[in-house]
Design a protein around this motif. Structure first.
Motif, short mmCIF file in Angstrom:
data_model
loop_
_atom_site.label_atom_id
_atom_site.label_comp_id
_atom_site.label_asym_id
_atom_site.label_seq_id
_atom_site.Cartn_x
_atom_site.Cartn_y
_atom_site.Cartn_z
N LEU A 46 25.23 -40.28 4.06
CA LEU A 46 24.32 -41.07 3.23
C LEU A 46 22.95 -40.40 3.13
N ILE A 47 22.44 -39.86 4.25
CA ILE A 47 21.15 -39.14 4.22
C ILE A 47 21.23 -37.98 3.25
N ASN A 48 22.32 -37.24 3.31
CA ASN A 48 22.51 -36.10 2.42
C ASN A 48 22.57 -36.55 0.96
N MET A 49 23.26 -37.68 0.70
CA MET A 49 23.37 -38.21 -0.66
C MET A 49 22.01 -38.61 -1.21
N TYR A 50 21.25 -39.37 -0.39
CA TYR A 50 19.92 -39.79 -0.84
C TYR A 50 19.03 -38.57 -1.14
N ALA A 51 19.06 -37.60 -0.25
CA ALA A 51 18.22 -36.40 -0.43
C ALA A 51 18.63 -35.63 -1.69
N LYS A 52 19.94 -35.46 -1.89
CA LYS A 52 20.42 -34.72 -3.06
C LYS A 52 20.07 -35.43 -4.37
N CYS A 53 19.99 -36.77 -4.31
CA CYS A 53 19.67 -37.55 -5.50
C CYS A 53 18.17 -37.76 -5.67
N GLY A 54 17.36 -37.16 -4.80
CA GLY A 54 15.92 -37.22 -4.95
C GLY A 54 15.25 -38.42 -4.32
N ASP A 55 16.01 -39.26 -3.59
CA ASP A 55 15.43 -40.45 -2.97
C ASP A 55 15.20 -40.16 -1.49
N VAL A 56 14.19 -39.34 -1.21
CA VAL A 56 13.95 -38.92 0.16
C VAL A 56 13.38 -40.08 0.99
N TYR A 57 12.80 -41.09 0.32
CA TYR A 57 12.26 -42.25 1.05
C TYR A 57 13.37 -42.98 1.80
N HIS A 58 14.48 -43.29 1.09
CA HIS A 58 15.58 -44.00 1.75
C HIS A 58 16.30 -43.10 2.75
N ALA A 59 16.32 -41.79 2.48
CA ALA A 59 16.93 -40.86 3.44
C ALA A 59 16.15 -40.90 4.75
N ALA A 60 14.81 -40.89 4.66
CA ALA A 60 13.97 -40.92 5.86
C ALA A 60 14.09 -42.26 6.58
N ALA A 61 14.16 -43.36 5.80
CA ALA A 61 14.28 -44.70 6.41
C ALA A 61 15.58 -44.82 7.19
N LEU A 62 16.67 -44.29 6.62
CA LEU A 62 17.96 -44.33 7.31
C LEU A 62 17.92 -43.46 8.56
N PHE A 63 17.28 -42.30 8.45
CA PHE A 63 17.15 -41.40 9.60
C PHE A 63 16.41 -42.08 10.74
N ASP A 64 15.28 -42.76 10.40
CA ASP A 64 14.47 -43.43 11.42
C ASP A 64 15.22 -44.58 12.09
N ALA A 65 16.14 -45.22 11.36
CA ALA A 65 16.86 -46.38 11.89
C ALA A 65 18.07 -46.01 12.74
N MET A 66 18.45 -44.74 12.72
CA MET A 66 19.66 -44.33 13.43
C MET A 66 19.45 -44.34 14.95
N PRO A 67 20.32 -45.04 15.70
CA PRO A 67 20.19 -45.06 17.17
C PRO A 67 20.55 -43.71 17.80
N GLN A 68 21.45 -42.99 17.15
CA GLN A 68 21.86 -41.68 17.65
C GLN A 68 21.85 -40.66 16.51
N ARG A 69 21.39 -39.46 16.83
CA ARG A 69 21.36 -38.38 15.85
C ARG A 69 22.00 -37.15 16.46
N ASN A 70 22.67 -36.42 15.60
CA ASN A 70 23.23 -35.16 16.07
C ASN A 70 22.62 -33.99 15.30
N LEU A 71 23.16 -32.81 15.52
CA LEU A 71 22.63 -31.60 14.88
C LEU A 71 22.68 -31.69 13.36
N VAL A 72 23.77 -32.27 12.83
CA VAL A 72 23.92 -32.41 11.39
C VAL A 72 22.86 -33.34 10.83
#
Length: 667
Positions: A46-72
């Motif tokens: 979903l982060i990749n989709m938002y970024a590719k579609c130019g909606d970096v705001y929602h990509a960042a919001a989703l990133f900030d809300a994630m309890p766990q993040r990996n290298l990808v």
């Protein structure tokens, strides 16, 4: 309906590829409404989709809300920030990833390096380079290409070349990065050498981007022959319909002066665009083909091509070079209508245009409306003031430029020295000249030395002229020697004047002005035999005297006059007005220094007095220097007729009003 994670991921990927943001948002909302806990796997897509579609705001919001993040996750958001023009955020996120203990992938490295290039942060780029070497990613293709591009964009071409040569393999992207880097930094010869080396290697496919960069390098060098070779490659490879290739070829031919080929390539009727149109116009302007530039502009507008800032800048420049005020003001109105007024190139061109058309007050007004003037605007303002002999104001502008934090360049000092020369501010001018290298690190060029010669000569300081020339690192150019000859004619140094004339005849054997200055210099002290010899030399050399012309714009038409002209349809009325003016001049005590023939500027001003409204200043142009007789006559005419008369001769502007000239009789 909720599907398997792998199927959902494929669906999200399809939305990203097709830029279907709304569908992606709907799917995301559907998952949330059905209480589906997003796995890291799906969240990354979903982060990749938002970024590719130019909606970096929602990509960042989703990133900030994630309890766990990996290298990808980290790689996706860093790439997303960079791809959407958020280079600083990309670099900050890269630092956070390192602080969290996650080692970057080659893709994260590549995005961070490109973000450094976008921010022009060489220091940050070097730090990321060191980290990539430490973690063994510097040999990766994406990382290596990005590093080469970063160094070239930051002007470090030696480092860029070293990285390029150390890469274990070289693909099209790497070669294109190298060639593009050289071209953008003005190293055009190196760009073409890199292209030749690429061809020699033989295993790399030449693509559109590489050809475009190489053609741009040819444009910079005005290397039309090699550009024609590249053009044949373009045709052979089937790229001739690519818009950016068409634009580059048009620009290359235009900069090389081959306007026939430039026009043919641009082909405005089929795939013309604002970039190729602007290149054509600029080419015509550089070739002094004003009518062709205007025709191209009008044709492009009829075909629906909207001008951009470069189009306007070139057209206004053309109006400035021809001093055509009516067309210039019309373009100014269009600039206001299309909201390009604050563009630094357009606003500077307008300042220059009004200055060269005689309305320096308009130049000053336009300049004062710019909140943060660029170096181009400051230089244009100083140039306008210089041509109008307003030396102290030009000096004031220079100090304003320095205090605002703008660094002067060689053009700044040409304008400043010219202003001092036309105003008799010799000591100040010399201080500025010697401060160039010492204070500002600018090595004086040929034109700066010529300005100093002119400045000293006008002031009659001929012994200093000799000393200055003897200390120069090279001989004066034609302008410099012409200034010496003119000064010797005015101040009576026959020996130096004769020497300057000899130098000039070698540099410009066809220049009739040399012989005329020489003969008038001899005549001023009564050496009539030398006058005869100078005129005989002119006849023997078959050098034709350049006739004097003056022209004035009345009712959107340019009226041209020569000395003792009888060709104008209203010539009888003009000579009646001339006789009236002559009577007023005699009553005012005017005694001509030369024969009583009517010079072109007096005929032009008589016509303008007949035809122009009394409230409008008379602006006339002359191809030669105004003579002392006409200068005195214009002062009296401005008083007895209560008119402002502005004369542009081949050296500067003269503003005549109420019996006084702006030059203070110092020209």
């Amino acid at each position: 309906m909720v599907k398997e994670p792998s199927l959902l991921a494929q669906l999200i990927q399809s939305y990203a590829r097709s830029h279907k943001l709304n569908r992606g948002k709907q799917l995301h909302a559907h998952l949330i409404s059905h209480g589906v806990a997003l796995s890291t796997f799906l969240a990354n897509h979903l982060i990749n989709m938002y970024a590719k579609c130019g909606d970096v705001y929602h990509a960042a919001a989703l990133f900030d809300a994630m309890p766990q993040r990996n290298l990808v996750t980290w790689s996706a958001i860093i790439s997303g920030f960079f791809q959407n023009g958020k280079s600083l955020e990309a670099l900050e996120t890269f630092s956070l990833m390192r602080a969290s203990g996650v080692s970057p992938t080659e893709f994260a490295f590549s995005s961070a390096i490109q973000a450094s290039a976008s921010c022009a942060s060489l220091e940050c780029g070097r730090q990321i380079h060191c980290l990539s070497m430490k973690l063994g990613f510097d040999a990766e293709l994406f990382v290596g290409s990005s590093l080469a591009d970063m160094y070239s964009q930051c002007g470090c071409l030696v480092d860029a070349r070293r990285i390029f040569e150390e890469m274990p393999w070289k693909d099209e992207v790497s070669w294109a990065t190298m060639i593009d880097g050289y071209t953008k930094n003005g190293n055009f010869e190196e760009a073409l050498l890199a292209l030749k080396e690429m061809v020699r290697v033989g295993s790399i496919t030449i693509d559109q981007h590489i050809l475009c960069c190489a053609v741009s390098a040819c444009a910079g060098l005005k290397a039309c022959l090699f550009g024609e070779t590249l053009h044949s490659w373009v045709v052979k490879l089937g790229f001739e319909s690519e818009t950016f290739i068409v634009n580059s070829l048009t620009d290359m031919y235009a900069k090389s002066g081959d306007m026939v080929s430039a026009s043919r390539v641009a082909n405005l009727g089929s795939h013309g665009n604002v970039v190729s149109c602007s290149s054509l116009i600029d080419g015509y302007v550089e070739m002094n083909q004003f009518e062709e530039a205007l025709r191209t502009y009008v044709d492009s507008r009829r075909q629906g091509t909207e001008p951009n800032e470069f189009t306007f800048s070139s057209m206004i420049k053309a109006c400035a070079s021809q001093a055509v005020l009516e067309q210039g003001t019309q373009l100014h109105a269009q600039v206001i209508k299309t909201s390009f007024c604050m563009d630094p190139f357009v606003s500077s061109s307008l300042i220059d245009m009004y200055g060269k058309c005689g309305l320096v007050k308009c130049s000053i007004q336009l300049f004062n409306e710019i909140q943060h003037p660029s170096d181009i605007a400051w230089n244009s303002m100083m140039g306008a003031l210089a041509h109008h002999g307003r030396g102290k104001e030009a000096m004031h502008a220079f100090h304003g430029m320095i205090s605002s934090g703008i660094k002067p360049n060689h053009i700044t000092f040409v304008n400043l020295l010219m202003a001092c020369s036309h105003s008799g501010l010799v000591d100040s001018g010399l201080e500025y000249f010697y401060s160039m290298q010492k204070t500002y690190g600018i090595r004086p060029r040929e034109e700066h030395f010529s300005c100093v010669i002119d400045m000293l000569g006008r002031a009659g300081r001929l012994s200093e002229v000799k000393e200055f020339i003897n200390q120069m690192p090279f001989e004066p150019n034609a302008y410099g020697w012409c200034s010496v000859l003119g000064a010797c004619r005015t101040h009576g140094d026959i020996e130096l004047g004769t020497f300057a004339a000899e130098k000039l005849m070698k540099l410009e054997p066809g220049n009739s002005g040399i012989h005329i200055l020489l003969s008038t210099m001899y005549a001023s002290i009564g050496q009539w035999e030398d006058v005869k010899a100078a005129r005989k030399l002119m006849r023997d050399s078959k050098v034709k005297k350049l006739p004097g012309f003056s022209w004035v714009d009345v009712d959107n038409k340019t009226h041209v006059f020569g000395a003792d002209d009888s060709s104008h349809p209203q010539i009888k009325e003009i000579y009646v007005k001339l006789e009236e003016l002559s009577h007023k001049l005699r009553q005012s005590g005017f005694v001509p220094l030369t024969a009583s023939d009517q010079h072109s500027e007096r005929i032009a001003v008589a016509f303008a007095l007949m035809r122009m409204p009394a409230t409008k200043p008379i602006i006339l142009k002359k191809n030669l220097r105004i003579c002392a007789d006409c200068h005195s006559a214009m002062k009296i005419i401005s008083k007895v007729e209560s008119r402002e008369i502005i004369v542009r001769d081949n050296a500067r502007f003269h503003h005549f009003a109420d019996g006084i000239c702006s030059c203070g009789d110092y020209w």
